[in-house]
Write a protein that holds these residues in place. Structure first.
Motif, PDB file in Angstrom:
ATOM      1  N   GLY A   1      60.192 -74.584  29.598  1.00  0.00           N
ATOM      2  CA  GLY A   1      61.297 -74.024  28.881  1.00  0.00           C
ATOM      3  C   GLY A   1      62.532 -74.057  29.613  1.00  0.00           C
ATOM      4  N   THR A   2      63.443 -73.384  28.997  1.00  0.00           N
ATOM      5  CA  THR A   2      64.839 -73.243  29.702  1.00  0.00           C
ATOM      6  C   THR A   2      65.669 -72.340  29.002  1.00  0.00           C
ATOM      7  OG1 THR A   2      66.840 -74.398  30.714  1.00  0.00           O
ATOM      8  CG2 THR A   2      65.960 -75.231  28.930  1.00  0.00           C
ATOM      9  N   GLY A   3      66.724 -71.815  29.300  1.00  0.00           N
ATOM     10  CA  GLY A   3      67.856 -70.936  28.558  1.00  0.00           C
ATOM     11  C   GLY A   3      68.589 -71.877  27.697  1.00  0.00           C
ATOM     12  N   ALA A   4      69.079 -72.899  28.340  1.00  0.00           N
ATOM     13  CA  ALA A   4      69.794 -73.958  27.413  1.00  0.00           C
ATOM     14  C   ALA A   4      69.409 -75.400  27.990  1.00  0.00           C
ATOM     15  CB  ALA A   4      71.077 -73.597  27.399  1.00  0.00           C
ATOM     16  N   ALA A   5      69.207 -76.403  27.000  1.00  0.00           N
ATOM     17  CA  ALA A   5      69.060 -77.901  27.587  1.00  0.00           C
ATOM     18  C   ALA A   5      69.582 -78.913  26.500  1.00  0.00           C
ATOM     19  CB  ALA A   5      67.691 -78.351  27.997  1.00  0.00           C
ATOM     20  N   PRO A   6      70.350 -79.951  26.825  1.00  0.00           N
ATOM     21  CA  PRO A   6      70.591 -80.679  25.616  1.00  0.00           C
ATOM     22  C   PRO A   6      69.268 -81.296  25.004  1.00  0.00           C
ATOM     23  CG  PRO A   6      71.557 -81.368  27.736  1.00  0.00           C
ATOM     24  CD  PRO A   6      70.702 -80.154  28.089  1.00  0.00           C
ATOM     25  N   THR A   7      69.357 -81.134  23.645  1.00  0.00           N
ATOM     26  CA  THR A   7      67.935 -81.276  23.052  1.00  0.00           C
ATOM     27  C   THR A   7      67.599 -82.569  23.237  1.00  0.00           C
ATOM     28  OG1 THR A   7      69.000 -79.952  21.146  1.00  0.00           O
ATOM     29  CG2 THR A   7      66.978 -81.092  20.769  1.00  0.00           C
TER      30      THR A   7
END
Length: 500
Positions: free
Chosen positions: A339-345
């Motif tokens: 998981g991550t808080g935000a990543a390029p989809t």
């Protein structure tokens, strides 16, 4: 609008049960629920709903539920509804699609295709309630052989290892991407459990320095919050090269999350985006990595182990071999389902490999080269249950990192909107009134409960296998069997098929 996208979720209100207490209005940070005083009517804006379940959970009358919309596009196995919507969004904005948490794609989960052996007649099982069972583990370099002194005693080599009472640590989640209360809960739980939590790349809040003996401090490409006192505060230092959700990609924390405390902790101006470069601009070879490893060791008087964290990618075994020779004490490998808080989809869903295959490949390579004991191995990226922990250790890991299960334990509902910064549960947000929703004492207690339950299950599973220590389980692939896999997959994992 030629590309109007119907909301993914719909809030359904049972008007017979609803008492119009307006808890849903007050609790929803996304302003899905609204109240019209003139008409005395509660209504919703479904387009803002992220399916976080806050309103459903807190509704005293249990009058709410959230359902997947039944609006659909014409079915296509090639152009699915998700792909059509993504094309519409990018045509409208011209921007990169961002996503939170791990990939939802239906790639194989190898944990679920691996079965564990159990003892029967000739190798009796062990009762962990009545017989010794050691799940304590040490991370770092291990002696290659036993050497005796002239008086017959064993020569004990002193390494700067981490001692874990359970083979489970809390993975890197930075202050800024998650709230101070979330970090505090992780720190408190790690201290109680006798394990470690990882600061992530956002530095360490001054109030959490007292948890240093149970803290792993991270040095990422942005060097946010890195200074001598920070390096000295933790029990170990982790150099972050990559992470599973976005291999080869740097970090980006929006300026909206950089308030006064985050600004001071990260040592950057308030309101400015915190952007970590994709590469470390001082690391372009194993020799460069070695210089940083020994710079950090020198800065901490060689008292703290250094971890190097990499993403699980196609040539991970060769990379790990180089890291083991760089002077690092521990290698952390993060699988692509992390998981991550935000990543390029598109990065999250298409780059990297499963942690199970990466772990097996690395352990095999290091054993073949005779350097397995020169470095510890920690893995993360969709370690979801105690069964996954046991399988990871049997495949060659010394311990595991968990992040998403830890967040779920403290209240996350996996709504995958962390990057928006409006977390209704006070976790992935810096909004003061939302942060206060997370009680760190309660959250820490729930984390302790989770890991304690897993520890009990690990002992039960090991007892059933006739194994009484983590050390005897580590790399013991004879205790594993595969189902529903190709011979190539079995070969990479180094296990036999069930029935053999």
């Amino acid at each position: 609008m030629i590309d109007y996208i119907q909301p993914d979720y719909e809030v359904v209100r049972n008007k017979e049960l609803c008492i119009k207490c307006k808890v849903c209005v007050r609790q929803c940070a996304n302003k899905v629920h609204m109240y019209d005083e003139k008409r005395d009517v509660l209504y919703v804006d479904n387009s803002k709903c992220v399916n976080c379940h806050r309103c459903v959970t807190l509704c005293p009358a249990k009058a709410l539920k959230i359902v997947k919309t039944d609006h659909c596009f014409k079915p296509s196995a090639n152009y699915t509804e998700d792909i059509i919507k993504d094309i519409y969004r990018q045509a409208d904005t011209g921007g990169v699609l961002l996503s939170s948490m791990g990939t939802p794609k239906s790639y194989p989960v190898y944990w679920d295709k691996i079965l564990l052996n159990a003892s029967q007649v000739t190798n009796p099982s062990i009762d962990p309630l009545r017989e010794p069972m050691e799940i304590r583990t040490y991370l770092g370099k291990k002696p290659e052989e036993i050497r005796y002194l002239p008086d017959g005693s064993i020569e004990a080599e002193k390494y700067s290892n981490l001692e874990l009472k359970v083979p489970i640590m809390f993975s890197a989640m930075s202050y800024g991407s998650i709230s101070k209360n979330a970090h505090l809960a992780l720190a408190k739980a790690a201290e109680t459990l006798g394990t470690f939590y990882n600061t992530g790349e956002g530095g360490l809040h001054e109030d959490l320095y007292k948890y240093g003996p149970n803290t792993i401090v991270q040095v990422a490409s942005g060097r946010f919050g890195v200074h001598p006192a920070y390096l000295g505060a933790g029990a170990a230092i982790e150099i972050k090269i990559g992470q599973g959700a976005k291999p080869g990609i740097g970090g980006h924390l929006p300026g909206s999350k950089i308030g006064p405390e985050v600004s001071r902790t990260r040592m950057i101006p308030m309101g400015t985006d915190a952007i970590s470069p994709a590469p470390h601009h001082d690391i372009y070879s194993i020799e460069d990595l070695r210089q940083l490893v020994y710079s950090l060791k020198e800065a901490t008087d060689y008292k703290k182990p250094v971890i190097v964290k990499i993403a699980a990618v196609h040539n991970v075994a060769a990379i790990a071999s180089g890291i083991a020779r760089s002077g690092a004490d521990i290698i952390a490998i993060d699988g692509f389902r992390g998981g991550t808080g935000a990543a390029p989809t598109r990065i999250r869903d298409n780059v990297g490999i499963p942690i199970e295959l990466a772990l097996a490949a690395v352990d095999t390579r290091l054993r073949e080269e005779g350097i397995r004991n020169s470095v510890g191995i920690v893995v993360g990226g969709s370690v979801r249950t105690s069964g996954d922990v046991v399988k990871a250790i049997a495949l060659g890991a010394d311990a595991v990192y968990i992040a998403t299960p830890a967040l779920l334990a403290i209240g996350c509902h996996l709504c995958r909107s962390c990057h928006a910064g409006r977390c209704n549960w006070g976790i992935a947000t810096q909004v003061p009134e939302l942060v206060q929703r997370l009680n760190p004492e309660v959250a820490a207690r729930r984390l302790v409960n989770l890991v304690s339950a897993w520890a009990h299950e690990i002992k039960e599973i090991m007892g059933g296998m006739g194994i009484n220590s983590i050390e005897a389980l580590r790399g013991n692939r004879l205790m594993l069997r595969g189902v529903g896999m190709t011979q190539k997959e079995l070969d990479i994992l180094g296990i036999k098929h069930a029935g053999e």
